[in-house]
Design a protein around this motif. Structure first.
Motif, short mmCIF file in Angstrom:
data_model
loop_
_atom_site.label_atom_id
_atom_site.label_comp_id
_atom_site.label_asym_id
_atom_site.label_seq_id
_atom_site.Cartn_x
_atom_site.Cartn_y
_atom_site.Cartn_z
N ALA A 152 -32.88 63.20 -120.84
CA ALA A 152 -34.32 63.78 -120.93
C ALA A 152 -34.18 65.13 -122.28
O ALA A 152 -33.29 64.83 -123.24
N ALA A 153 -34.91 65.66 -122.05
CA ALA A 153 -34.65 66.30 -123.73
C ALA A 153 -34.05 67.63 -123.80
O ALA A 153 -33.86 67.74 -124.50
N ASP A 154 -34.14 67.59 -122.89
CA ASP A 154 -32.84 69.03 -122.76
C ASP A 154 -31.58 68.10 -122.84
O ASP A 154 -30.13 69.16 -122.42
N ASP A 155 -30.91 66.90 -123.14
CA ASP A 155 -29.89 66.21 -122.84
C ASP A 155 -29.24 66.24 -121.50
O ASP A 155 -28.03 64.48 -122.14
N THR A 156 -29.87 66.61 -120.33
CA THR A 156 -29.87 65.92 -119.29
C THR A 156 -29.87 64.52 -119.39
O THR A 156 -30.43 63.94 -119.64
N ARG A 157 -28.95 63.73 -118.62
CA ARG A 157 -28.68 62.35 -118.29
C ARG A 157 -29.06 61.79 -116.80
O ARG A 157 -27.60 61.94 -116.21
N LYS A 158 -29.29 61.16 -116.81
CA LYS A 158 -29.22 60.77 -115.17
C LYS A 158 -29.03 58.71 -115.28
O LYS A 158 -30.41 58.44 -115.92
N PHE A 159 -28.32 58.99 -114.65
CA PHE A 159 -28.52 56.70 -114.40
C PHE A 159 -28.35 56.39 -112.74
O PHE A 159 -28.05 57.21 -111.84
N LEU A 160 -29.25 55.24 -113.08
CA LEU A 160 -29.04 54.89 -111.67
C LEU A 160 -28.58 53.63 -111.55
O LEU A 160 -28.17 52.81 -112.54
N PHE A 161 -27.42 54.17 -110.65
CA PHE A 161 -26.00 53.13 -110.31
C PHE A 161 -26.52 52.03 -109.44
O PHE A 161 -26.97 52.38 -108.38
N ARG A 162 -26.21 50.77 -109.69
CA ARG A 162 -26.52 50.13 -108.63
C ARG A 162 -24.75 48.95 -108.20
O ARG A 162 -24.95 49.06 -108.98
#
Ligand code: SAH
Ligand code: SF4
Length: 400
Positions: A115-125
């Protein structure tokens, strides 16, 4: 008051037995949604997610001595290796033997968004195709941050303001998958120790605040947290782990006694009438029972306060009267109140409270002596903020 001798004494009402029965029921239900066995089609067994005892049994079963556990554990959880051939303290033939029988897995990061604020989202399979989301939230003031971990694919509860609540429960995550989220996030930041000295540790806190209700998957969550806390591996202190529950009262004592992690409680309303509506679990465990469980939570103290989470919904639960009722309700509990601005998601029916109502509410809570930080929404642009996580379940709910 002692009953007069002439009257029959009513049978004693043993709360302890009652909640033990209730706990058994919750654990039995969790087992219906168990994850698949962590074994590959070629028969190799997953090492991540085994307790120390199980790892020893597995090694002994292939003819190794129990002392190997310590070595393998160190490589897997301290060094973060994913290949037995990198375990340089083991002789080559042993490396090959282990590689033929075991695997050190990670969930596959199907999508990674920053994200713009460096938050990182992972979609794990996971191996069976089920997916869950994990979020890394950097702390802007320090060089560290929290990993927000999911405990279930979907959720059986349907809190009205929560996106995950619109996804029915597909299954519980196994210990390997829960620890695996943390380990894979750590891989992504290159945070395992390097042979050339200390590696900075950005991923220093775990919050069980992703998808699902962790206390409805207690055994797997507990096993995973014991692995994360093990001092010869990842070594996170229980003070750096926070479990958030919507209020599964019978499991809260066990969580405090056995794991001793910090507790966050999703309160969100101060009357049963409103809480019944927005957090339907309240119909089973009403506010007075929930607050009583908080009062006796074994791991709480002034140094380790319980966090009450309160999502601020415009015109629904954010009045000054409700703020005053809130502080009366939690009086005497070592607590802080985390005010969460409502994060909208596609189809949601609420609006976030205005800034003015939010700060008035916060002021009343603060004046009563409770810290009441307003949680800055993080990663909203990638739907990574609280309550925005949702994936597509790959399987229908098994028949109960
Ligand atoms: N099931 C657990 C943990 C996951 S939810 C629980 O309910 O506590 C983590 C937090 O996000 C909870 O406090 C939850 O109530 C809150 N939350 C859910 N939906 C939200 C939304 N749309 N906006 C802000 N917070 C939300
Ligand atoms: Fe489930 Fe928590 Fe969302 Fe409620 S808020 S639906 S318990 S994940």
């Amino acid at each position: 008051m002692t009953p007069p001798d002439s009257l029959p004494v009513p049978p004693s009402h043993d709360d302890h037995d009652l909640s033990a029965t209730e706990r058994d029921r919750i654990l039995a239900k969790a087992a219906l949604f168990a994850p698949p066995a962590p074994v590959l089609p070629d028969g190799r067994r997953e090492i991540v997610g085994l307790s120390r005892e199980e790892l020893t049994e597995a090694l002994v079963a292939v003819g190794e001595k129990p002392f190997r556990t310590k070595q393998v554990w160190h490589w897997v959880y301290h060094q973060g290796v994913t290949d037995f051939r990198a375990m340089s303290t083991l002789a080559k033939p042993l490396q090959e033997k282990l590689a033929a029988r075991f695997v050190i897995g990670r969930p596959e990061a199907a999508v990674v968004q920053t994200a713009a604020d460096d938050t990182r989202k992972f979609l794990f399979r996971f191996r069976d195709g089920q997916e869950a989301e994990t979020v890394y939230i950097p702390d802007r003031r320090e060089d560290r941050g929290a990993v927000c971990i999911s405990s279930q694919v979907g959720c059986t509860l349907s809190c009205r303001f929560c996106h995950t609540g619109t996804q029915k429960l597909a299954r519980n995550l196994g210990a390997a998958e829960i620890v695996g989220q943390f380990m894979a996030a750590r891989d992504s930041y290159g945070e395992w120790p390097s042979p050339h000295g200390e590696t900075p540790r950005l991923l220093s806190t775990v919050v069980l605040m992703g998808m699902g209700e962790p206390l409805y998957n207690y055994e797997n969550v507990a096993k995973a947290m014991r692995i994360v806390m093990d001092g010869e591996g990842i070594g996170l202190s229980r003070r750096r782990i926070t479990l958030s529950t919507s209020g599964v009262v019978p499991m809260m004592d066990r969580c405090g006694t056995e794991l001793g992690v910090n507790l966050a409680v999703s309160l969100h309303a101060v009357t049963d009438e409103l809480r019944d509506e927005i957090v339907p679990l309240n119909r089973k465990y009403p506010i007075n029972e929930l607050i009583a469980a908080c009062r006796r939570y074994p791991a709480a103290s002034n140094a380790r306060r319980i966090t009450f989470e309160y999502v601020m919904l415009d015109g629904v639960n954010d009045s000054e009267a409700e703020a005053r009722a809130l502080v009366r309700l939690i009086a005497g509990i070592p607590a802080k109140v985390n005010l969460i601005p409502f994060n909208p998601w596609p189809g949601s029916q609420y609006r976030p409270s205005t800034r003015q109502r939010l700060s008035r509410f916060a002021q009343i809570v603060t004046d009563a002596g409770f810290a009441s930080p307003i949680r800055t929404p993080r990663g909203q642009d990638i739907l990574a903020a609280c309550g925005q996580l949702r994936t597509d379940s790959r399987r229908e709910r098994p028949a109960a």
